[in-house]
Design an enzyme around this catalytic site. Structure first.
Site, PDB file in Angstrom:
ATOM      1  N   SER A  20      25.685   8.857 -30.028  1.00 28.34           N
ATOM      2  CA  SER A  20      27.168   7.715 -29.724  1.00 28.34           C
ATOM      3  C   SER A  20      27.720   8.354 -28.778  1.00 28.34           C
ATOM      4  CB  SER A  20      27.475   7.504 -31.229  1.00 28.34           C
ATOM      5  OG  SER A  20      28.795   6.916 -30.890  1.00 28.34           O
ATOM      6  N   LYS A  71      25.708  -2.263 -40.082  1.00 30.77           N
ATOM      7  CA  LYS A  71      26.672  -3.575 -39.862  1.00 30.77           C
ATOM      8  C   LYS A  71      26.680  -4.627 -41.020  1.00 30.77           C
ATOM      9  CE  LYS A  71      27.050  -2.964 -34.810  1.00 30.77           C
ATOM     10  NZ  LYS A  71      26.838  -3.742 -33.474  1.00 30.77           N
ATOM     11  N   ASP A 107      32.671  -6.242 -31.585  1.00 35.76           N
ATOM     12  CA  ASP A 107      31.865  -6.302 -30.740  1.00 35.76           C
ATOM     13  C   ASP A 107      31.864  -7.441 -29.770  1.00 35.76           C
ATOM     14  OD1 ASP A 107      30.349  -3.906 -31.238  1.00 35.76           O
ATOM     15  OD2 ASP A 107      29.306  -4.903 -32.997  1.00 35.76           O
ATOM     16  N   ALA A 133      19.522 -15.013 -29.635  1.00 40.39           N
ATOM     17  CA  ALA A 133      20.263 -15.575 -30.705  1.00 40.39           C
ATOM     18  C   ALA A 133      20.134 -14.507 -32.124  1.00 40.39           C
ATOM     19  CB  ALA A 133      19.388 -17.021 -31.190  1.00 40.39           C
ATOM     20  N   ASN A 156      16.760 -19.468 -27.209  1.00 41.63           N
ATOM     21  CA  ASN A 156      15.951 -18.240 -27.638  1.00 41.63           C
ATOM     22  C   ASN A 156      14.489 -18.635 -27.759  1.00 41.63           C
ATOM     23  OD1 ASN A 156      16.651 -15.672 -29.146  1.00 41.63           O
ATOM     24  ND2 ASN A 156      15.657 -16.759 -30.673  1.00 41.63           N
ATOM     25  N   LYS A 161      15.667 -19.825 -34.723  1.00 40.92           N
ATOM     26  CA  LYS A 161      16.971 -18.931 -34.565  1.00 40.92           C
ATOM     27  C   LYS A 161      17.808 -19.431 -33.844  1.00 40.92           C
ATOM     28  CE  LYS A 161      16.487 -14.255 -34.402  1.00 40.92           C
ATOM     29  NZ  LYS A 161      16.139 -12.965 -34.000  1.00 40.92           N
ATOM     30  N   TYR A 234      23.274  -1.794 -21.489  1.00 36.87           N
ATOM     31  CA  TYR A 234      23.752  -0.714 -20.594  1.00 36.87           C
ATOM     32  C   TYR A 234      22.864   0.483 -20.349  1.00 36.87           C
ATOM     33  CZ  TYR A 234      26.370   1.365 -24.582  1.00 36.87           C
ATOM     34  OH  TYR A 234      26.355   2.031 -25.636  1.00 36.87           O
TER      35      TYR A 234
END
Ligand code: ATR
Length: 296
Positions: A20, A71, A107, A133, A156, A161, A234
């Protein structure tokens, strides 16, 4: 005599945690603001999550970020979560308010702040299409709506979804003061709908290293002048999708902004101070350009 500033500990709960860039970014931000704080990555296996939560309280860790795979699973252990995190069903930032743990999702918020700060998009006017999605799409869509977006399409690969996300967004939109038009469109016709949109956002994992030549939708046939094309990936920074968009005259927005601004939003929640966004950006960009991160 100046009062000494209290030393505070912050961290990241992840599994794995060693790659991270959050510790680098947050410690640089603390340093720039002359705060005697420290940010530490903690590798927490899924079956130890409850223990990690207890440790936050016991050790008086003031705030943590949470990432894959925790999460969603962390929510039942929190004392409060804000409305957006509840609607998204995922938390990536926790603030320890005197032993009470409050969950947020920075986020989607961070992504939208980065889009606003780094591009010419006018959210109130733009028609936006989101490709994908999943969890990231949901966070981004909620914050686009919260920040004034009025026209949103979801495409999607798995139609169910897309349909479910549309329903969840419709439910969330009843809390907003402005009218919104939200619809899902068939994946097979995504290119056509991209042509009709002003902003195209890729939230799928298509194009992520090592599959760097893949694109979620073929942009070849469509005109992209005056459009903004954004990718949340990224690694690599310039995905094939963004390269194609750029070569066709689109304004492009890379995924690193989402990472930096989610961190900036978390910094503000942690410290109640303005985040030094430029410092955060510089340290992350320097690391990405120096390492082989976005080449391998
Ligand atoms: P995240 O939390 O990053 O959004 P996710 O919830 O696993 O991750 O969602 C990944 C998204 O990428 C999904 O929208 C997925 O589409 P499906 O719902 O059809 O699985 C999309 N995706 C992944 N691989 C894809 C591919 N090869 N083509 C099109 N979409 C793809």
């Amino acid at each position: 005599m100046q009062m000494p500033v209290e030393v505070k500990l912050f961290g990241l709960l992840a599994h794995p945690a060693q790659h991270s860039l959050s510790p680098l970014m947050h410690n640089a931000a603390f340093h720039a603001c002359q705060l005697p704080y420290h940010y530490q990555a903690f590798d927490v296996p899924p079956d130890q999550l409850e223990e990690a939560i207890k440790a936050i309280k016991l050790l008086n860790i003031k705030g943590v970020n949470v990432t894959v795979p925790h999460k969603e699973k962390i929510i039942p252990f929190l004392d409060q979560i804000n409305e957006e995190a509840k609607a998204i069903g995922a938390v990536n930032t926790i603030v320890n308010e005197n032993g009470s743990l409050h969950g947020y999702n920075t986020d989607g918020d961070g992504y939208v702040q980065s889009l606003i700060q780094e591009t010419t998009v006018d959210l109130h006017q733009a028609s936006i299409i989101i490709l994908g999605a999943g969890g990231a799409a949901k966070g981004i869509a909620i914050y686009l709506l919260k920040n004034g977006c009025r026209h949103l399409m979801i495409a999607n690969r798995s139609p169910l979804k897309a349909e479910q996300l549309e329903e969840q967004l419709q439910a969330y939109s009843t809390k907003l003061e402005h009218q919104v038009e939200i619809r899902h469109v068939p994946w097979q016709k995504a290119a056509e709908h991209c042509e009709a949109a002003d902003v195209i956002i890729n939230t799928t994992s298509v194009g992520l290293w090592p599959h760097v030549t893949e694109m979620p939708v073929q942009l070849k046939e469509i005109s992209l002048k005056q459009k903004v094309v954004s990718d949340i990936i990224y690694n690599p920074l310039m995905t094939a999708f963004l390269q194609e968009a750029k070569s066709k005259g689109a304004e492009i927005h890379t995924g690193v902004g989402m990472f930096i601004y989610q961190g900036a939003r978390a910094f503000r929640l942690f410290t109640l101070q303005e985040p030094p966004v430029e410092v955060m950006k510089q340290v992350v960009m320097h690391h990405l350009q120096r390492s082989s991160y976005n080449q391998h």
